[in-house]
Design a protein around this motif. Structure first.
Motif, PDB file in Angstrom:
ATOM      1  N   TRP A 171       0.751  -1.045  -0.396  1.00 40.46           N
ATOM      2  CA  TRP A 171       0.319  -0.038   0.149  1.00 40.46           C
ATOM      3  C   TRP A 171       0.811   1.580  -0.146  1.00 40.46           C
ATOM      4  CZ3 TRP A 171      -5.425   0.889  -0.249  1.00 40.46           C
ATOM      5  CH2 TRP A 171      -5.631   1.907  -0.326  1.00 40.46           C
ATOM      6  N   GLN A 172       1.729   0.712   1.336  1.00 41.48           N
ATOM      7  CA  GLN A 172       2.734   2.512   0.920  1.00 41.48           C
ATOM      8  C   GLN A 172       3.015   2.657  -0.596  1.00 41.48           C
ATOM      9  OE1 GLN A 172       5.236   1.884   5.130  1.00 41.48           O
ATOM     10  NE2 GLN A 172       3.642   4.058   5.938  1.00 41.48           N
ATOM     11  N   ALA A 173       3.910   1.279  -0.682  1.00 39.60           N
ATOM     12  CA  ALA A 173       4.672   1.285  -2.365  1.00 39.60           C
ATOM     13  C   ALA A 173       4.405   2.374  -3.253  1.00 39.60           C
ATOM     14  CB  ALA A 173       5.361  -0.045  -1.472  1.00 39.60           C
ATOM     15  N   GLU A 174       2.622   1.621  -3.274  1.00 40.18           N
ATOM     16  CA  GLU A 174       2.291   2.545  -4.334  1.00 40.18           C
ATOM     17  C   GLU A 174       2.040   4.198  -4.048  1.00 40.18           C
ATOM     18  OE1 GLU A 174       0.405  -2.258  -5.565  1.00 40.18           O
ATOM     19  OE2 GLU A 174      -0.620  -0.080  -4.068  1.00 40.18           O
ATOM     20  N   GLY A 175       2.186   4.312  -2.997  1.00 42.03           N
ATOM     21  CA  GLY A 175       2.217   6.027  -2.765  1.00 42.03           C
ATOM     22  C   GLY A 175       0.583   6.386  -2.180  1.00 42.03           C
ATOM     23  N   ARG A 176      -0.268   5.244  -1.790  1.00 45.27           N
ATOM     24  CA  ARG A 176      -1.945   5.305  -1.589  1.00 45.27           C
ATOM     25  C   ARG A 176      -1.521   6.358  -0.297  1.00 45.27           C
ATOM     26  NH1 ARG A 176      -3.980   2.395  -4.673  1.00 45.27           N
ATOM     27  NH2 ARG A 176      -3.787   0.594  -6.638  1.00 45.27           N
ATOM     28  N   PRO A 177      -2.711   6.840   0.189  1.00 47.77           N
ATOM     29  CA  PRO A 177      -3.124   7.758   1.309  1.00 47.77           C
ATOM     30  C   PRO A 177      -2.718   6.597   2.546  1.00 47.77           C
ATOM     31  CG  PRO A 177      -5.111   7.302   0.057  1.00 47.77           C
ATOM     32  CD  PRO A 177      -4.157   7.084  -0.866  1.00 47.77           C
ATOM     33  N   VAL A 178      -2.005   7.463   3.406  1.00 46.61           N
ATOM     34  CA  VAL A 178      -2.374   6.999   4.836  1.00 46.61           C
ATOM     35  C   VAL A 178      -3.078   7.995   5.904  1.00 46.61           C
ATOM     36  CG1 VAL A 178      -0.371   5.591   4.770  1.00 46.61           C
ATOM     37  CG2 VAL A 178      -0.202   7.464   4.945  1.00 46.61           C
ATOM     38  N   GLU A 179      -3.047   7.581   7.396  1.00 49.52           N
ATOM     39  CA  GLU A 179      -3.105   8.589   8.089  1.00 49.52           C
ATOM     40  C   GLU A 179      -2.588   8.550   9.191  1.00 49.52           C
ATOM     41  OE1 GLU A 179      -7.996   8.818   7.962  1.00 49.52           O
ATOM     42  OE2 GLU A 179      -7.774   6.747   9.689  1.00 49.52           O
ATOM     43  N   SER A 180      -2.247   9.510  10.405  1.00 52.50           N
ATOM     44  CA  SER A 180      -1.832   8.641  12.186  1.00 52.50           C
ATOM     45  C   SER A 180      -2.665   8.937  12.578  1.00 52.50           C
ATOM     46  CB  SER A 180      -0.672   9.469  11.316  1.00 52.50           C
ATOM     47  OG  SER A 180      -1.125  11.417  11.644  1.00 52.50           O
ATOM     48  N   GLY A 181      -2.819   9.059  13.843  1.00 51.02           N
ATOM     49  CA  GLY A 181      -3.515   9.100  15.503  1.00 51.02           C
ATOM     50  C   GLY A 181      -3.748   8.265  15.785  1.00 51.02           C
ATOM     51  N   LYS A 182      -4.732   7.799  16.593  1.00 49.44           N
ATOM     52  CA  LYS A 182      -5.831   7.011  16.995  1.00 49.44           C
ATOM     53  C   LYS A 182      -7.031   7.323  16.912  1.00 49.44           C
ATOM     54  CE  LYS A 182      -3.667   6.586  21.482  1.00 49.44           C
ATOM     55  NZ  LYS A 182      -3.281   6.783  23.060  1.00 49.44           N
ATOM     56  N   PRO A 183      -7.576   6.390  15.844  1.00 48.94           N
ATOM     57  CA  PRO A 183      -8.749   6.389  15.718  1.00 48.94           C
ATOM     58  C   PRO A 183      -9.801   6.300  16.627  1.00 48.94           C
ATOM     59  CG  PRO A 183      -8.327   3.833  15.699  1.00 48.94           C
ATOM     60  CD  PRO A 183      -7.316   4.826  15.542  1.00 48.94           C
ATOM     61  N   VAL A 184     -11.310   7.212  15.419  1.00 52.32           N
ATOM     62  CA  VAL A 184     -12.402   7.702  16.602  1.00 52.32           C
ATOM     63  C   VAL A 184     -13.598   6.943  16.212  1.00 52.32           C
ATOM     64  CG1 VAL A 184     -14.462   9.195  17.255  1.00 52.32           C
ATOM     65  CG2 VAL A 184     -11.805   9.969  17.384  1.00 52.32           C
ATOM     66  N   VAL A 185     -13.754   5.690  16.942  1.00 52.92           N
ATOM     67  CA  VAL A 185     -14.879   4.782  16.627  1.00 52.92           C
ATOM     68  C   VAL A 185     -16.167   4.864  16.616  1.00 52.92           C
ATOM     69  CG1 VAL A 185     -14.931   1.920  17.187  1.00 52.92           C
ATOM     70  CG2 VAL A 185     -12.497   3.358  16.050  1.00 52.92           C
ATOM     71  N   ARG A 186     -17.031   4.295  16.253  1.00 54.49           N
ATOM     72  CA  ARG A 186     -17.986   3.886  16.883  1.00 54.49           C
ATOM     73  C   ARG A 186     -18.390   2.703  17.023  1.00 54.49           C
ATOM     74  NH1 ARG A 186     -23.692   3.320  14.781  1.00 54.49           N
ATOM     75  NH2 ARG A 186     -23.183   2.808  12.290  1.00 54.49           N
ATOM     76  N   HIS A 187     -18.684   2.192  18.219  1.00 53.79           N
ATOM     77  CA  HIS A 187     -19.136   0.986  18.817  1.00 53.79           C
ATOM     78  C   HIS A 187     -19.883   0.494  18.060  1.00 53.79           C
ATOM     79  CE1 HIS A 187     -16.777   0.740  22.791  1.00 53.79           C
ATOM     80  NE2 HIS A 187     -16.216   1.495  22.085  1.00 53.79           N
ATOM     81  N   ARG A 188     -19.966  -1.131  17.545  1.00 54.48           N
ATOM     82  CA  ARG A 188     -20.599  -1.750  16.973  1.00 54.48           C
ATOM     83  C   ARG A 188     -21.235  -3.025  17.407  1.00 54.48           C
ATOM     84  NH1 ARG A 188     -18.822   1.657  13.170  1.00 54.48           N
ATOM     85  NH2 ARG A 188     -20.602   2.440  11.514  1.00 54.48           N
ATOM     86  N   HIS A 189     -22.580  -3.633  17.271  1.00 51.32           N
ATOM     87  CA  HIS A 189     -22.720  -4.802  18.479  1.00 51.32           C
ATOM     88  C   HIS A 189     -22.049  -6.193  17.524  1.00 51.32           C
ATOM     89  CE1 HIS A 189     -24.695  -7.760  20.381  1.00 51.32           C
ATOM     90  NE2 HIS A 189     -25.051  -8.548  19.446  1.00 51.32           N
ATOM     91  N   PHE A 190     -21.182  -6.803  18.113  1.00 49.94           N
ATOM     92  CA  PHE A 190     -20.529  -8.191  17.323  1.00 49.94           C
ATOM     93  C   PHE A 190     -21.747  -9.511  18.443  1.00 49.94           C
ATOM     94  CE2 PHE A 190     -17.816 -11.459  16.614  1.00 49.94           C
ATOM     95  CZ  PHE A 190     -17.436 -11.595  15.331  1.00 49.94           C
ATOM     96  N   THR A 191     -21.978 -10.742  17.947  1.00 50.84           N
ATOM     97  CA  THR A 191     -22.403 -11.436  18.383  1.00 50.84           C
ATOM     98  C   THR A 191     -21.572 -12.209  19.114  1.00 50.84           C
ATOM     99  OG1 THR A 191     -24.495 -11.505  17.539  1.00 50.84           O
ATOM    100  CG2 THR A 191     -24.437 -13.176  18.830  1.00 50.84           C
ATOM    101  N   PRO A 192     -21.620 -12.814  20.553  1.00 47.27           N
ATOM    102  CA  PRO A 192     -20.839 -14.112  21.012  1.00 47.27           C
ATOM    103  C   PRO A 192     -20.848 -15.191  20.485  1.00 47.27           C
ATOM    104  CG  PRO A 192     -21.342 -12.354  22.491  1.00 47.27           C
ATOM    105  CD  PRO A 192     -21.935 -12.101  21.251  1.00 47.27           C
ATOM    106  N   TRP A 193     -19.989 -15.639  19.553  1.00 53.18           N
ATOM    107  CA  TRP A 193     -20.413 -16.869  19.140  1.00 53.18           C
ATOM    108  C   TRP A 193     -18.681 -17.857  18.805  1.00 53.18           C
ATOM    109  CZ3 TRP A 193     -19.319 -19.230  13.979  1.00 53.18           C
ATOM    110  CH2 TRP A 193     -19.601 -20.482  13.849  1.00 53.18           C
ATOM    111  N   GLU A 194     -18.902 -18.871  18.719  1.00 50.33           N
ATOM    112  CA  GLU A 194     -17.704 -19.672  18.516  1.00 50.33           C
ATOM    113  C   GLU A 194     -17.665 -21.355  17.870  1.00 50.33           C
ATOM    114  OE1 GLU A 194     -13.493 -19.969  21.227  1.00 50.33           O
ATOM    115  OE2 GLU A 194     -15.681 -20.529  22.345  1.00 50.33           O
ATOM    116  N   ASP A 195     -16.285 -21.438  16.730  1.00 52.63           N
ATOM    117  CA  ASP A 195     -16.963 -22.070  16.125  1.00 52.63           C
ATOM    118  C   ASP A 195     -15.502 -23.297  16.308  1.00 52.63           C
ATOM    119  OD1 ASP A 195     -16.925 -24.571  14.547  1.00 52.63           O
ATOM    120  OD2 ASP A 195     -17.300 -23.492  12.570  1.00 52.63           O
TER     121      ASP A 195
END
Length: 279
Positions: free
Chosen positions: A123-147
């Protein structure tokens, strides 16, 4: 979305409402690299950091063992990974640690998961965009499950010595597999599980760091002595690069694959597990 996506594809999907991008970089302690700090310095826009050592059973003496479904769901929610998300995982690691996160996400019920081919380096070698810092995240529901059908334990691996129901494939280097090189973690015997085959994970990668495909990929497994019509258990030092082999088998459409989560860190530290040296 394919299981392996290109940098060009991801660049075109940036900003899509259902897309989540995950940096799952992990490095061996001896490398003295801080994956989280590197992420905060530069990452793909919109990405979140998946801490393989923390999203784990931290009560275990073994490194980054699978956590409980509840802990995984809690961490996934905090990263904004929700039910129905399309998740693209990448890394900035020579170990291709994104495969570990891909495998974990599938164990815990996320099936729309892909790996970015070539990772952050491409990604970097191709000169594609990057950003820095800690992201601001909106929580989303993830159902607990396991296989756990894709997970193997020490007791199951011991039983397989007798039944030989599953082929065992070790992703470590040839010298570590043979016991000719000491293990990087202290207190471990050198060698491999009896009957195991060796396929160093780097042999699944082309010179530019992308995954081999088609017949080139198939040949890597067959030359290691693997019968692709039979079940396979992958293993390595601590369950990271074993996931690279599992992902390679997935690309070939071979899903009778499990991963020995404790891997050599567990097997090589036990007083009663048989160990073989030599090729």
């Amino acid at each position: 979305m394919d299981a392996l996506v290109s940098t060009e594809w991801l660049a075109g999907e940036l900003g899509a409402n259902d897309l989540r991008i995950v940096d799952a970089s992990w490095h061996m302690p001896a490398e003295n690299r801080n994956a989280r700090a590197e992420f905060e310095a530069a990452h793909i826009p919109g990405a979140v950091f998946f801490d393989i050592d923390e999203i784990a059973d931290t009560s275990s003496p073994l490194p980054h063992m699978l956590p409980s479904p509840e802990k995984f769901a809690s961490r996934a929610q905090a990263l904004g990974l929700g039910d129905g998300s399309r998740i693209v995982v990448y890394d900035n690691s020579d170990l291709r640690s994104s495969a570990r996160a891909w495998w974990m996400l599938r164990v815990f019920g996320a099936h729309r998961v892909a790996i970015l081919d070539g990772g952050f380096q491409k990604w970097q070698a191709e000169g594609r965009p990057v950003e820095s810092g800690k992201p601001v995240v909106r929580h989303r529901h993830f159902t607990p499950w396991e296989d756990r059908s894709a997970v193997r334990t020490l007791e199951q691996m011991k039983a397989n010595l007798t039944t030989k129901a599953e082929q065992v494939l070790d992703a470590r280097s040839a010298s570590r597999f043979a016991g000719a090189e000491p293990e990087p973690r202290p207190g471990l015997r050198a060698g491999h599980i009896p009957g195991a085959r060796n396929l160093p994970y780097r042999q699944l990668l082309a010179e530019d760091g992308t995954f081999k495909r088609g017949e080139d990929l198939r040949a890597a497994f067959e030359q290691a002595g693997i019968d692709l019509s039979r079940p396979v258990v992958t293993t390595c030092g601590s369950g990271i690069t074993a996931a690279v082999l599992a992902f390679g088998l997935h690309l070939l459409g071979h899903d009778k694959v499990a991963l020995y989560d404790g891997s050599w860190t567990e097997w090589g530290s036990q007083p009663d597990t048989p160990v073989v040296t030599g090729a």
